[in-house]
Design a protein around this motif. Structure first.
Motif, PDB file in Angstrom:
ATOM      1  N   THR A 185     -14.797   4.171  -3.199  1.00  0.00           N
ATOM      2  CA  THR A 185     -13.412   4.428  -2.799  1.00  0.00           C
ATOM      3  C   THR A 185     -13.195   5.886  -2.460  1.00  0.00           C
ATOM      4  O   THR A 185     -13.672   6.767  -3.158  1.00  0.00           O
ATOM      5  CB  THR A 185     -12.450   4.010  -3.933  1.00  0.00           C
ATOM      6  N   TYR A 232     -10.132   8.789  -0.828  1.00  0.00           N
ATOM      7  CA  TYR A 232      -8.688   9.021  -0.776  1.00  0.00           C
ATOM      8  C   TYR A 232      -8.384  10.273   0.037  1.00  0.00           C
ATOM      9  O   TYR A 232      -9.202  11.190   0.132  1.00  0.00           O
ATOM     10  CB  TYR A 232      -8.132   9.274  -2.183  1.00  0.00           C
ATOM     11  N   TYR A 235      -5.204  13.110  -0.097  1.00  0.00           N
ATOM     12  CA  TYR A 235      -4.003  13.598  -0.755  1.00  0.00           C
ATOM     13  C   TYR A 235      -3.459  14.779   0.038  1.00  0.00           C
ATOM     14  O   TYR A 235      -4.211  15.537   0.656  1.00  0.00           O
ATOM     15  CB  TYR A 235      -4.299  14.101  -2.170  1.00  0.00           C
ATOM     16  N   ILE A 287      -0.620  11.098  -2.967  1.00  0.00           N
ATOM     17  CA  ILE A 287      -1.612  10.316  -2.253  1.00  0.00           C
ATOM     18  C   ILE A 287      -1.086   9.909  -0.886  1.00  0.00           C
ATOM     19  O   ILE A 287       0.102   9.643  -0.709  1.00  0.00           O
ATOM     20  CB  ILE A 287      -2.043   9.073  -3.061  1.00  0.00           C
ATOM     21  N   SER A 341      -5.901   5.395   0.771  1.00  0.00           N
ATOM     22  CA  SER A 341      -7.069   5.062  -0.025  1.00  0.00           C
ATOM     23  C   SER A 341      -7.871   4.004   0.718  1.00  0.00           C
ATOM     24  O   SER A 341      -7.301   3.047   1.255  1.00  0.00           O
ATOM     25  CB  SER A 341      -6.651   4.535  -1.393  1.00  0.00           C
ATOM     26  N   ILE A 372      -6.700   0.398   1.596  1.00  0.00           N
ATOM     27  CA  ILE A 372      -6.083  -0.223   0.427  1.00  0.00           C
ATOM     28  C   ILE A 372      -4.683   0.329   0.187  1.00  0.00           C
ATOM     29  O   ILE A 372      -3.754  -0.386  -0.083  1.00  0.00           O
ATOM     30  CB  ILE A 372      -6.953   0.014  -0.833  1.00  0.00           C
ATOM     31  N   ILE A 373      -4.573   1.641   0.209  1.00  0.00           N
ATOM     32  CA  ILE A 373      -3.293   2.283  -0.035  1.00  0.00           C
ATOM     33  C   ILE A 373      -2.882   3.030   1.227  1.00  0.00           C
ATOM     34  O   ILE A 373      -3.656   3.767   1.805  1.00  0.00           O
ATOM     35  CB  ILE A 373      -3.372   3.294  -1.205  1.00  0.00           C
ATOM     36  N   ASN A 374      -1.642   2.816   1.630  1.00  0.00           N
ATOM     37  CA  ASN A 374      -1.096   3.538   2.769  1.00  0.00           C
ATOM     38  C   ASN A 374       0.334   3.893   2.410  1.00  0.00           C
ATOM     39  O   ASN A 374       1.235   3.069   2.559  1.00  0.00           O
ATOM     40  CB  ASN A 374      -1.159   2.658   4.019  1.00  0.00           C
ATOM     41  N   GLU A 375       0.502   5.062   1.849  1.00  0.00           N
ATOM     42  CA  GLU A 375       1.831   5.489   1.433  1.00  0.00           C
ATOM     43  C   GLU A 375       2.690   5.795   2.659  1.00  0.00           C
ATOM     44  O   GLU A 375       2.210   5.718   3.796  1.00  0.00           O
ATOM     45  CB  GLU A 375       1.720   6.713   0.530  1.00  0.00           C
ATOM     46  N   LEU A 398     -14.855   3.472  -7.825  1.00  0.00           N
ATOM     47  CA  LEU A 398     -13.861   2.491  -8.208  1.00  0.00           C
ATOM     48  C   LEU A 398     -14.189   1.151  -7.606  1.00  0.00           C
ATOM     49  O   LEU A 398     -14.453   1.039  -6.435  1.00  0.00           O
ATOM     50  CB  LEU A 398     -12.498   2.942  -7.701  1.00  0.00           C
ATOM     51  N   SER A 399     -14.168   0.138  -8.423  1.00  0.00           N
ATOM     52  CA  SER A 399     -14.228  -1.213  -7.887  1.00  0.00           C
ATOM     53  C   SER A 399     -13.120  -2.007  -8.572  1.00  0.00           C
ATOM     54  O   SER A 399     -12.508  -1.546  -9.515  1.00  0.00           O
ATOM     55  CB  SER A 399     -15.594  -1.838  -8.141  1.00  0.00           C
ATOM     56  N   ARG A 400     -12.872  -3.193  -8.082  1.00  0.00           N
ATOM     57  CA  ARG A 400     -11.720  -3.935  -8.578  1.00  0.00           C
ATOM     58  C   ARG A 400     -11.789  -4.093 -10.096  1.00  0.00           C
ATOM     59  O   ARG A 400     -12.787  -4.452 -10.663  1.00  0.00           O
ATOM     60  CB  ARG A 400     -11.681  -5.309  -7.893  1.00  0.00           C
ATOM     61  N   ALA A 456      -9.879   0.887 -13.340  1.00  0.00           N
ATOM     62  CA  ALA A 456      -8.973   1.997 -13.014  1.00  0.00           C
ATOM     63  C   ALA A 456      -9.354   3.285 -13.695  1.00  0.00           C
ATOM     64  O   ALA A 456      -8.743   4.309 -13.456  1.00  0.00           O
ATOM     65  CB  ALA A 456      -7.552   1.626 -13.416  1.00  0.00           C
TER      66      ALA A 456
END
Lengths: 118, 116
Positions: free
Chosen positions: B31, B33, B35, B45, B48, B55-58, B96-98, B101
């Motif tokens: 993973t 990221y 920032y 952030i 990601s 996965i993450i799109n703020e 990081l994997s599912r 955390a």
């Protein structure tokens, strides 16, 4: 939603004094992880410690110690006998589930700038 | 043997230009990221990627587009730069994997972007 609050924006101490940096967090997750990072004047982010929500034991590493209290949602960081090299911005951060998508978002506090005066 | 590297370290450019920041990690992490750290040192952030998947799109303007050609790289392309884009951008990676955390994120040295 997750939130990390570092109420102390700036702290100044004289060398050799002890100093505690406060961190209060909010999360609805029962499993989460707390971190502290250091950002010295050079700008890089340095990992200091990780603590999971099921482990409330305090931790000591040299002059650094951490006090995790789930009852007050706090994860405070104490530097004993501070040194000039400790001058930096310190960030507390929280990692918990992000929208169930299987990835975990690190939420940072706004940081506390520590100045250690010789 | 740099773990997470970013190029360039400093980027000064004019408003309206398009620029890219590159990030590479040699840690074998899944993973990555991006920032943004603003002038008040607040870290937030932006994106990601996990195994090349977003996965993450703020809430980030469409002018920002991450691109992950492979697991070890996550580049950030910014179109039509604005004054408010001036900040330090940090790339990070984690193993990081599912379901895991707890892994700390390893940060690159940051790229200081100044838009004139």
């Amino acid at each position: 939603a997750q939130k990390v609050t570092q109420a102390q924006t700036e702290i100044s101490v004289v060398e050799k004094e002890d100093v505690t940096l406060d961190c209060v967090y909010e999360t609805r997750d029962t499993t989460y992880y707390l971190f502290w990072y250091k950002q010295p004047p050079s700008g890089e982010l340095v990992f200091l410690i990780r603590r999971n929500s099921f482990d409330e034991q305090n931790e000591i590493s040299g002059r650094y110690s951490w006090n995790f209290q789930k009852s007050t949602s706090s994860f405070n960081f104490t530097i004993t006998a501070s040194q000039v090299v400790d001058s930096a911005v310190y960030f507390c951060a929280l990692s918990a589930a992000y929208s169930g998508a299987g990835s975990y978002q690190l939420t940072f506090g706004k940081g506390t700038k520590l100045s250690v005066i010789p | 043997d740099t773990a997470v590297s970013q190029t360039p370290k400093y980027l000064v450019t004019q408003m309206g230009n398009d620029k890219s920041i590159k990030c590479e990690q040699n840690l074998g992490h899944d993973t990555m990221y991006w920032y943004k750290q603003d002038s008040k040192k607040f870290l937030k952030i932006m994106f990601s990627y996990n195994n090349k998947e977003l996965i993450i799109n703020e809430t980030v303007p469409n002018r920002f587009s991450p691109k992950s050609p492979d697991k070890a790289h996550l580049n950030l392309h910014i179109n039509s730069l604005e004054l408010g884009d001036s900040a330090v951008y940090f790339c990070a990676s984690s193993p990081l994997s599912r379901g895991m955390a707890y892994n700390e994120q390893f940060f690159g040295p940051g790229t200081r972007l100044t838009v004139l």
